[in-house]
Design a protein around this motif. Sequence first.
Motif, PDB file in Angstrom:
ATOM      1  N   ASP A  43       0.795  -1.252  -0.069  1.00 34.47           N
ATOM      2  CA  ASP A  43       0.008   0.172   0.022  1.00 34.47           C
ATOM      3  C   ASP A  43       0.845   1.223   0.005  1.00 34.47           C
ATOM      4  O   ASP A  43       2.140   1.297   0.475  1.00 34.47           O
ATOM      5  CB  ASP A  43      -0.979   0.073   1.139  1.00 34.47           C
ATOM      6  CG  ASP A  43      -1.921  -1.072   1.174  1.00 34.47           C
ATOM      7  OD1 ASP A  43      -2.315  -1.521   0.140  1.00 34.47           O
ATOM      8  OD2 ASP A  43      -2.550  -1.376   2.200  1.00 34.47           O
ATOM      9  N   ALA A  44       0.352   2.478  -0.534  1.00 33.58           N
ATOM     10  CA  ALA A  44       1.125   3.664  -0.486  1.00 33.58           C
ATOM     11  C   ALA A  44       1.377   4.242   0.658  1.00 33.58           C
ATOM     12  O   ALA A  44       0.644   3.858   1.691  1.00 33.58           O
ATOM     13  CB  ALA A  44       0.222   4.591  -1.362  1.00 33.58           C
ATOM     14  N   ALA A  45       2.304   4.904   0.922  1.00 38.07           N
ATOM     15  CA  ALA A  45       2.649   5.449   2.296  1.00 38.07           C
ATOM     16  C   ALA A  45       3.209   6.861   1.920  1.00 38.07           C
ATOM     17  O   ALA A  45       3.454   7.306   0.997  1.00 38.07           O
ATOM     18  CB  ALA A  45       3.963   4.740   2.888  1.00 38.07           C
ATOM     19  N   THR A  46       3.473   7.548   3.237  1.00 38.82           N
ATOM     20  CA  THR A  46       3.875   8.917   3.173  1.00 38.82           C
ATOM     21  C   THR A  46       5.417   8.876   3.724  1.00 38.82           C
ATOM     22  O   THR A  46       5.296   8.529   5.034  1.00 38.82           O
ATOM     23  CB  THR A  46       3.049   9.915   3.524  1.00 38.82           C
ATOM     24  OG1 THR A  46       2.160   9.819   2.632  1.00 38.82           O
ATOM     25  CG2 THR A  46       3.603  11.341   3.465  1.00 38.82           C
ATOM     26  N   LEU A  47       6.557   9.480   3.404  1.00 37.96           N
ATOM     27  CA  LEU A  47       7.654   9.606   4.411  1.00 37.96           C
ATOM     28  C   LEU A  47       7.289  10.955   4.978  1.00 37.96           C
ATOM     29  O   LEU A  47       7.151  11.986   4.353  1.00 37.96           O
ATOM     30  CB  LEU A  47       8.747   9.788   3.454  1.00 37.96           C
ATOM     31  CG  LEU A  47       9.247   8.568   2.254  1.00 37.96           C
ATOM     32  CD1 LEU A  47      10.325   9.027   1.478  1.00 37.96           C
ATOM     33  CD2 LEU A  47       9.631   7.360   3.411  1.00 37.96           C
ATOM     34  N   THR A  48       7.210  10.975   5.994  1.00 35.81           N
ATOM     35  CA  THR A  48       6.819  11.823   7.127  1.00 35.81           C
ATOM     36  C   THR A  48       7.866  12.927   7.781  1.00 35.81           C
ATOM     37  O   THR A  48       8.024  13.769   7.978  1.00 35.81           O
ATOM     38  CB  THR A  48       5.828  11.456   8.017  1.00 35.81           C
ATOM     39  OG1 THR A  48       6.248  10.602   9.037  1.00 35.81           O
ATOM     40  CG2 THR A  48       4.455  11.146   7.391  1.00 35.81           C
ATOM     41  N   ARG A  49       8.970  11.836   8.326  1.00 34.61           N
ATOM     42  CA  ARG A  49      10.309  12.742   8.857  1.00 34.61           C
ATOM     43  C   ARG A  49      11.370  11.742   8.765  1.00 34.61           C
ATOM     44  O   ARG A  49      11.277  10.506   8.625  1.00 34.61           O
ATOM     45  CB  ARG A  49       9.729  13.168  10.239  1.00 34.61           C
ATOM     46  CG  ARG A  49       9.357  12.056  10.983  1.00 34.61           C
ATOM     47  CD  ARG A  49       9.185  12.755  12.504  1.00 34.61           C
ATOM     48  NE  ARG A  49       8.869  11.758  13.542  1.00 34.61           N
ATOM     49  CZ  ARG A  49       7.572  11.178  13.562  1.00 34.61           C
ATOM     50  NH1 ARG A  49       6.499  11.564  12.751  1.00 34.61           N
ATOM     51  NH2 ARG A  49       7.135  10.325  14.600  1.00 34.61           N
ATOM     52  N   VAL A  50      12.429  12.258   9.049  1.00 32.20           N
ATOM     53  CA  VAL A  50      13.774  11.659   8.938  1.00 32.20           C
ATOM     54  C   VAL A  50      14.319  12.178  10.199  1.00 32.20           C
ATOM     55  O   VAL A  50      14.674  13.299  10.571  1.00 32.20           O
ATOM     56  CB  VAL A  50      14.867  12.019   7.906  1.00 32.20           C
ATOM     57  CG1 VAL A  50      15.988  11.360   8.068  1.00 32.20           C
ATOM     58  CG2 VAL A  50      13.921  11.506   6.608  1.00 32.20           C
ATOM     59  N   ASP A  51      14.870  11.138  11.141  1.00 31.42           N
ATOM     60  CA  ASP A  51      15.785  11.690  12.224  1.00 31.42           C
ATOM     61  C   ASP A  51      17.140  11.116  12.265  1.00 31.42           C
ATOM     62  O   ASP A  51      17.485  10.301  11.585  1.00 31.42           O
ATOM     63  CB  ASP A  51      15.019  11.326  13.546  1.00 31.42           C
ATOM     64  CG  ASP A  51      14.797  10.067  13.519  1.00 31.42           C
ATOM     65  OD1 ASP A  51      15.912   9.246  14.147  1.00 31.42           O
ATOM     66  OD2 ASP A  51      13.871   9.310  13.773  1.00 31.42           O
ATOM     67  N   PHE A  52      18.077  11.828  12.961  1.00 29.58           N
ATOM     68  CA  PHE A  52      19.479  11.328  13.018  1.00 29.58           C
ATOM     69  C   PHE A  52      20.057  11.393  14.342  1.00 29.58           C
ATOM     70  O   PHE A  52      19.815  12.480  15.046  1.00 29.58           O
ATOM     71  CB  PHE A  52      20.369  11.917  11.764  1.00 29.58           C
ATOM     72  CG  PHE A  52      20.761  13.303  12.216  1.00 29.58           C
ATOM     73  CD1 PHE A  52      21.834  13.769  12.740  1.00 29.58           C
ATOM     74  CD2 PHE A  52      19.783  14.373  11.898  1.00 29.58           C
ATOM     75  CE1 PHE A  52      22.321  14.821  12.834  1.00 29.58           C
ATOM     76  CE2 PHE A  52      20.171  15.688  12.298  1.00 29.58           C
ATOM     77  CZ  PHE A  52      21.461  15.813  12.735  1.00 29.58           C
ATOM     78  N   ASP A  53      21.263  10.721  14.586  1.00 29.04           N
ATOM     79  CA  ASP A  53      22.396  10.936  15.438  1.00 29.04           C
ATOM     80  C   ASP A  53      23.622  10.911  15.069  1.00 29.04           C
ATOM     81  O   ASP A  53      23.817   9.787  14.177  1.00 29.04           O
ATOM     82  CB  ASP A  53      22.050   9.795  16.569  1.00 29.04           C
ATOM     83  CG  ASP A  53      22.989   9.887  17.783  1.00 29.04           C
ATOM     84  OD1 ASP A  53      22.710  10.989  18.643  1.00 29.04           O
ATOM     85  OD2 ASP A  53      24.170   9.291  17.729  1.00 29.04           O
TER      86      ASP A  53
END
Length: 164
Positions: A66-76
């Motif tokens: 199913d289709a999705a949405t990339l809502t955010r990216v986090d990093f350390d």
Amino acid sequence: MRSRRAVLGLLGLASALCLPGCLGVVPFSPRAYDEAVRVEAVDVAFTRDGSGALTLKLQVKNPSSDAATLTRVDFDLRVDGRRVATGEQVLGVPLDGQGAVPLEVSFPLAVARGGGRPEAGSHAVRVEGGVVLRFGGSERRAPFRDARSLDVAWVPGGESNPAP
């Protein structure tokens, strides 16, 4: 008796047809998310005034049908085992079912002044984080991790906790 078998057969057929579509919304296999993001490139730069930038080039694959949405990216971000920055960026990138997209995100960095040292040369850079995928009303985080040696002209002080 015959009508009962027919009803049970139809219920079994209906559930078999519904099940693949229902499972496609959010895969039950956590491993599907562990393999959904690949780090293609990392670029880190700092200046003596405490500013800097982290650029990540990622390849993100939707583990669902199913289709999705990339809502955010986090990093350390860690340089030479010392944490120098953490952050998050909000996105709204659509991703088709079973599709993959290249994703480039840049994070402005700000570190404390005076803690840096001019050490041109190769440094151990490790970045860990995740990409959050939204499927309707639910979200799942697909983690990523990358470690490499990069040429960094100025290294900020950061926290003194060594990386595990």
